[in-house]
Design a protein around this motif. Structure first.
Motif, short mmCIF file in Angstrom:
data_model
loop_
_atom_site.label_atom_id
_atom_site.label_comp_id
_atom_site.label_asym_id
_atom_site.label_seq_id
_atom_site.Cartn_x
_atom_site.Cartn_y
_atom_site.Cartn_z
N ALA A 18 10.54 36.01 4.50
CA ALA A 18 10.73 35.15 3.32
C ALA A 18 10.32 35.88 2.05
O ALA A 18 11.02 35.81 1.03
CB ALA A 18 9.95 33.84 3.49
N TRP A 19 9.21 36.58 2.11
CA TRP A 19 8.73 37.32 0.94
C TRP A 19 9.71 38.42 0.55
O TRP A 19 10.01 38.62 -0.62
CB TRP A 19 7.34 37.90 1.21
N VAL A 20 10.22 39.14 1.56
CA VAL A 20 11.20 40.20 1.30
C VAL A 20 12.44 39.59 0.65
O VAL A 20 12.97 40.13 -0.33
CB VAL A 20 11.56 40.97 2.59
N GLN A 21 12.90 38.45 1.17
CA GLN A 21 14.08 37.81 0.58
C GLN A 21 13.83 37.46 -0.88
O GLN A 21 14.66 37.75 -1.73
CB GLN A 21 14.45 36.55 1.37
N LYS A 22 12.70 36.86 -1.18
CA LYS A 22 12.45 36.46 -2.58
C LYS A 22 12.23 37.66 -3.49
O LYS A 22 12.51 37.60 -4.68
CB LYS A 22 11.28 35.47 -2.65
N THR A 23 11.78 38.78 -2.93
CA THR A 23 11.52 39.97 -3.73
C THR A 23 12.78 40.81 -3.92
O THR A 23 13.10 41.23 -5.04
CB THR A 23 10.43 40.84 -3.06
N VAL A 24 13.51 41.04 -2.84
CA VAL A 24 14.68 41.92 -2.88
C VAL A 24 15.93 41.20 -3.37
O VAL A 24 16.73 41.76 -4.10
CB VAL A 24 14.92 42.54 -1.48
N LEU A 25 16.07 39.94 -2.95
CA LEU A 25 17.29 39.19 -3.28
C LEU A 25 16.91 37.81 -3.82
O LEU A 25 17.13 36.79 -3.17
CB LEU A 25 18.16 39.05 -2.03
N PRO A 26 16.32 37.76 -5.02
CA PRO A 26 15.93 36.47 -5.59
C PRO A 26 17.16 35.67 -6.04
O PRO A 26 17.80 36.02 -7.01
CB PRO A 26 15.04 36.85 -6.78
#
Length: 148
Positions: A18-26
């Protein structure tokens, strides 16, 4: 390597996704204030549920480790409301952080996490409990829901 197959490790993995998604693909947003508030409430509630469950299991002198044999069937405290308060708490923490981080694309991780927990842990635990505490577990399962 068995320590890798533990609910906190799975939760950390899903939180990382989830963190990667919000960081890489907000992408998108749940809203400015309500998502942060609801996310915080879910995380706090999840931590509280888990703490209440661990406290009750310690009080009853049984293990909190999923792959171990339980010494007692705990049906008191928070376990009188839900058979799986720790897993419910973990799910609430994941949902809360997805909201707090505005990780819109990570929303499907919540039901996937629930599915993984049911398959990897809950189903096996229920078999062991049903085998060891036959009638007592059957009564408990009829009276208390698995999740809510």
């Amino acid at each position: 390597m068995k320590w890798l197959d533990m609910p906190p490790v799975w939760l950390a993995a899903f939180l990382s996704l989830a963190w990667v998604q919000k960081t890489v693909l907000p992408v998108g947003s749940f809203g400015p204030v309500w998502a942060d508030l609801l996310g915080g409430l879910l995380v706090g509630g999840g931590l509280l549920l888990a703490a209440l469950a661990v406290t009750e299991m310690r009080r009853q002198r049984t293990t909190v480790i999923p792959h171990r044999e339980a010494d007692r069937l705990v049906t008191t405290g928070i376990f009188s409301r839900t058979r799986n308060p720790i897993y419910l708490g973990d799910s609430m923490i994941l949902a809360g952080m997805v909201l707090y981080w505005d990780a819109v694309l990570a929303l499907p991780l919540i039901p996937i996490f629930v599915w993984v927990v049911e398959r990897r842990f809950i189903a096996q635990e229920e078999v062991r409990l049903r085998r060891k505490f036959v009638a007592q577990y059957t009564r408990y399962a009829q009276q208390t829901r698995r999740w809510l």
